[in-house]
Design a protein around this motif. Structure first.
Motif, PDB file in Angstrom:
ATOM      1  N   LEU A  72      62.812  68.495 -13.932  1.00  0.00           N
ATOM      2  CA  LEU A  72      63.974  67.960 -14.344  1.00  0.00           C
ATOM      3  C   LEU A  72      65.087  67.835 -15.044  1.00  0.00           C
ATOM      4  O   LEU A  72      65.665  67.112 -15.744  1.00  0.00           O
ATOM      5  N   LYS A  73      64.592  68.930 -16.025  1.00  0.00           N
ATOM      6  CA  LYS A  73      65.583  69.675 -16.430  1.00  0.00           C
ATOM      7  C   LYS A  73      67.187  70.051 -16.200  1.00  0.00           C
ATOM      8  O   LYS A  73      66.550  70.530 -14.903  1.00  0.00           O
ATOM      9  N   GLU A  74      67.744  70.207 -16.624  1.00  0.00           N
ATOM     10  CA  GLU A  74      68.949  70.873 -16.436  1.00  0.00           C
ATOM     11  C   GLU A  74      69.062  71.942 -15.352  1.00  0.00           C
ATOM     12  O   GLU A  74      68.605  72.982 -16.352  1.00  0.00           O
ATOM     13  N   GLU A  75      69.626  72.396 -14.724  1.00  0.00           N
ATOM     14  CA  GLU A  75      69.395  74.229 -13.660  1.00  0.00           C
ATOM     15  C   GLU A  75      70.751  73.992 -13.500  1.00  0.00           C
ATOM     16  O   GLU A  75      72.086  73.551 -13.215  1.00  0.00           O
ATOM     17  N   THR A  76      70.910  75.202 -13.030  1.00  0.00           N
ATOM     18  CA  THR A  76      72.499  76.212 -12.652  1.00  0.00           C
ATOM     19  C   THR A  76      72.220  76.958 -11.420  1.00  0.00           C
ATOM     20  O   THR A  76      71.345  77.211 -10.578  1.00  0.00           O
ATOM     21  N   ILE A  77      73.384  75.966 -10.512  1.00  0.00           N
ATOM     22  CA  ILE A  77      73.109  76.683  -9.013  1.00  0.00           C
ATOM     23  C   ILE A  77      74.740  77.657  -8.569  1.00  0.00           C
ATOM     24  O   ILE A  77      75.376  77.079  -8.872  1.00  0.00           O
ATOM     25  N   ASP A  78      74.581  78.704  -8.587  1.00  0.00           N
ATOM     26  CA  ASP A  78      75.248  79.200  -7.913  1.00  0.00           C
ATOM     27  C   ASP A  78      76.011  78.952  -6.958  1.00  0.00           C
ATOM     28  O   ASP A  78      75.199  79.207  -5.686  1.00  0.00           O
ATOM     29  N   VAL A  79      77.138  79.566  -6.473  1.00  0.00           N
ATOM     30  CA  VAL A  79      77.582  78.819  -5.563  1.00  0.00           C
ATOM     31  C   VAL A  79      78.326  80.178  -5.167  1.00  0.00           C
ATOM     32  O   VAL A  79      79.555  80.584  -5.446  1.00  0.00           O
ATOM     33  N   TYR A  99      76.211  72.942 -12.239  1.00  0.00           N
ATOM     34  CA  TYR A  99      75.465  71.887 -12.787  1.00  0.00           C
ATOM     35  C   TYR A  99      74.350  71.039 -12.900  1.00  0.00           C
ATOM     36  O   TYR A  99      75.496  70.171 -12.824  1.00  0.00           O
ATOM     37  N   ILE A 100      73.087  71.178 -12.516  1.00  0.00           N
ATOM     38  CA  ILE A 100      72.779  69.347 -12.008  1.00  0.00           C
ATOM     39  C   ILE A 100      71.300  69.246 -12.823  1.00  0.00           C
ATOM     40  O   ILE A 100      70.852  69.924 -12.876  1.00  0.00           O
ATOM     41  N   SER A 101      70.631  67.954 -12.264  1.00  0.00           N
ATOM     42  CA  SER A 101      69.476  67.401 -12.634  1.00  0.00           C
ATOM     43  C   SER A 101      69.617  66.285 -11.575  1.00  0.00           C
ATOM     44  O   SER A 101      69.229  65.958 -11.509  1.00  0.00           O
ATOM     45  N   VAL A 151      83.648  67.392  -8.939  1.00  0.00           N
ATOM     46  CA  VAL A 151      82.518  66.846  -9.394  1.00  0.00           C
ATOM     47  C   VAL A 151      82.164  65.735  -8.894  1.00  0.00           C
ATOM     48  O   VAL A 151      80.838  65.085  -9.226  1.00  0.00           O
ATOM     49  N   GLU A 152      83.457  65.049  -8.601  1.00  0.00           N
ATOM     50  CA  GLU A 152      83.433  63.881  -8.430  1.00  0.00           C
ATOM     51  C   GLU A 152      82.809  63.275  -7.423  1.00  0.00           C
ATOM     52  O   GLU A 152      82.110  62.240  -6.752  1.00  0.00           O
ATOM     53  N   VAL A 153      83.612  64.599  -6.195  1.00  0.00           N
ATOM     54  CA  VAL A 153      82.662  64.402  -4.852  1.00  0.00           C
ATOM     55  C   VAL A 153      80.977  64.583  -5.144  1.00  0.00           C
ATOM     56  O   VAL A 153      80.308  63.996  -4.269  1.00  0.00           O
ATOM     57  N   LEU A 154      80.878  65.239  -5.531  1.00  0.00           N
ATOM     58  CA  LEU A 154      78.604  65.123  -5.956  1.00  0.00           C
ATOM     59  C   LEU A 154      78.657  64.210  -6.092  1.00  0.00           C
ATOM     60  O   LEU A 154      77.337  64.309  -6.151  1.00  0.00           O
ATOM     61  N   ASP A 155      79.055  63.435  -7.415  1.00  0.00           N
ATOM     62  CA  ASP A 155      78.565  63.040  -8.156  1.00  0.00           C
ATOM     63  C   ASP A 155      77.904  61.655  -6.833  1.00  0.00           C
ATOM     64  O   ASP A 155      77.288  60.930  -6.941  1.00  0.00           O
ATOM     65  N   HIS A 166      76.823  67.413 -13.813  1.00  0.00           N
ATOM     66  CA  HIS A 166      77.167  67.396 -14.918  1.00  0.00           C
ATOM     67  C   HIS A 166      78.305  67.857 -14.956  1.00  0.00           C
ATOM     68  O   HIS A 166      79.176  67.460 -15.696  1.00  0.00           O
ATOM     69  N   ARG A 167      78.696  69.033 -14.206  1.00  0.00           N
ATOM     70  CA  ARG A 167      79.997  69.935 -14.093  1.00  0.00           C
ATOM     71  C   ARG A 167      79.708  71.458 -13.620  1.00  0.00           C
ATOM     72  O   ARG A 167      78.405  71.251 -13.176  1.00  0.00           O
ATOM     73  N   TYR A 168      81.357  71.171 -13.111  1.00  0.00           N
ATOM     74  CA  TYR A 168      81.412  72.182 -11.756  1.00  0.00           C
ATOM     75  C   TYR A 168      82.257  73.526 -12.862  1.00  0.00           C
ATOM     76  O   TYR A 168      83.707  73.038 -12.315  1.00  0.00           O
ATOM     77  N   GLU A 169      81.536  74.365 -12.689  1.00  0.00           N
ATOM     78  CA  GLU A 169      83.163  75.570 -13.506  1.00  0.00           C
ATOM     79  C   GLU A 169      83.304  76.535 -12.306  1.00  0.00           C
ATOM     80  O   GLU A 169      82.074  77.432 -11.493  1.00  0.00           O
ATOM     81  N   ILE A 170      84.223  76.990 -12.103  1.00  0.00           N
ATOM     82  CA  ILE A 170      85.071  77.561 -11.214  1.00  0.00           C
ATOM     83  C   ILE A 170      85.053  79.439 -11.707  1.00  0.00           C
ATOM     84  O   ILE A 170      85.489  79.546 -12.953  1.00  0.00           O
ATOM     85  N   LYS A 171      84.097  80.236 -11.552  1.00  0.00           N
ATOM     86  CA  LYS A 171      83.583  81.275 -12.233  1.00  0.00           C
ATOM     87  C   LYS A 171      85.168  82.405 -11.608  1.00  0.00           C
ATOM     88  O   LYS A 171      85.642  83.302 -12.941  1.00  0.00           O
ATOM     89  N   ASN A 172      85.688  82.538 -10.542  1.00  0.00           N
ATOM     90  CA  ASN A 172      86.415  83.925 -10.144  1.00  0.00           C
ATOM     91  C   ASN A 172      87.229  82.947  -8.908  1.00  0.00           C
ATOM     92  O   ASN A 172      86.749  82.475  -8.580  1.00  0.00           O
TER      93      ASN A 172
END
Length: 311
Positions: A72-79, A99-101, A151-155, A166-172
């Motif tokens: 149940l902890k927040e985890e990061t998933i690489d896209v 970043y999801i949980s 984030v809106e669509v994934l929610d 929780h959030r989505y960040e574009i790395k590159n």
């Protein structure tokens, strides 16, 4: 033949021993210690039965089974990186991180086969659709817009999958090499333009400062010259006023002396002394001057100015 019953007894004992061992193993497996921030999904005879939270739990052997375990902890998933086309038909490569949980372990178990894979696929498709509406230059400036849309669509989908994004960040955001070179040239040109503009602004300000300095210097000099003239004028006026006061005072004293008894005779004597000194100066050979015939008649001149000899 005598060994047959013995072999049968050994086989029966082995079977019962195996059954007892399996029962003990299942008994121990029915004891579950659930860690903090974890959830165990229990199925009874193949059907969902309960969700085990953190703590000590016991199950019914051969009937209950832990089918799913969720963190149940927040985890990061690489896209993974993917190719996207901007609205001006430029191919860019984009990757990011989610970043999801898990908020509902039941939905995360039975609502979708693999919520992680589904979140990655949905993030990629949403990113492609958003970048397709933007120019290349805006894709670098509108990262927050792209992230917010993902984030809106994934929610919306996560509500059915039992997860929260929780959030989505574009790395590159990586454009092609040719476009990157063109952008670098554009950035260098813009940097040079700003440098020239800053230099011209500096020169302009420097000239303004110098002109203001010259102006202030000229004003100070003119004010100093004006103050000097004012001081000189005031000094001359004070000098004239002092001389006039002294002259008036001397005239008053002279008048009082003349009005006193014997004053006329004293004045006549002083004027006579000055008169004869002047006549003595006219006796030089180098001096030629025309005088009236009665110049040497002292009494005449004294009487003409009102200074008759008192008796």
């Amino acid at each position: 033949m005598d060994n047959l019953p013995l072999n049968t007894d050994v086989a029966v004992m082995a079977i019962w021993g195996l059954i007892f061992a399996i029962f003990v193993i299942k008994l121990f497996q029915s004891i579950r210690l659930v860690p903090t921030k974890s959830a165990y999904i229990v199925e009874r005879l193949g059907k969902y039965h309960s969700t085990l939270d953190a703590g000590f739990h016991t199950l019914i052997p051969f009937v209950d089974k832990v089918a799913y375990i969720h963190d149940l902890k927040e985890e990061t998933i690489d896209v993974p990186p993917q190719e996207c086309f901007s609205s001006d038909e430029v191919n860019v490569e984009v990757d990011g991180v989610i970043y999801i949980s898990v908020t509902d372990p039941v939905k995360a178990s039975y609502g979708i086969t693999d919520y992680r894979y589904a979140a990655i696929q949905l993030a990629q498709t949403t990113t492609r659709s958003v970048i397709g509406t933007l120019d290349l230059d805006r894709t670098f400036e509108e990262r927050d817009v792209i992230s917010a849309k993902v984030v809106e669509v994934l929610d919306q989908a996560g509500a059915m999958w039992g997860i929260r994004v929780h959030r989505y960040e574009i790395k590159n955001i990586t454009p092609p090499e040719t476009v990157k070179n063109a952008m670098e040239m554009q950035v260098n040109a813009e940097r040079e333009r700003r440098a020239l503009l800053a230099k011209s602004e500096g020169d302009k300000q420097s000239k303004i400062n110098r002109s203001e300095g010259i102006k202030a210097e000229t004003i100070n000099r003119s004010e100093g010259e004006m103050q000097r003239r004012i001081n000189e004028a005031e000094g001359k006026a004070e000098e004239i006023l002092t001389l006039s006061r002294a002259t008036a005072e001397s005239i008053e004293r002279l008048a009082s002396v003349i009005a006193a008894p014997g004053g006329h005779n004293a004045l006549r004597m002083q004027l006579g002394e000055q008169y004869f000194k002047q006549l003595d100066g006219l006796s030089q050979k180098s001096s030629r001057i025309v005088l009236p015939g009665n110049m040497v008649d002292f009494d005449y001149w004294m009487n003409s100015i009102g200074l008759k000899e008192e008796r």
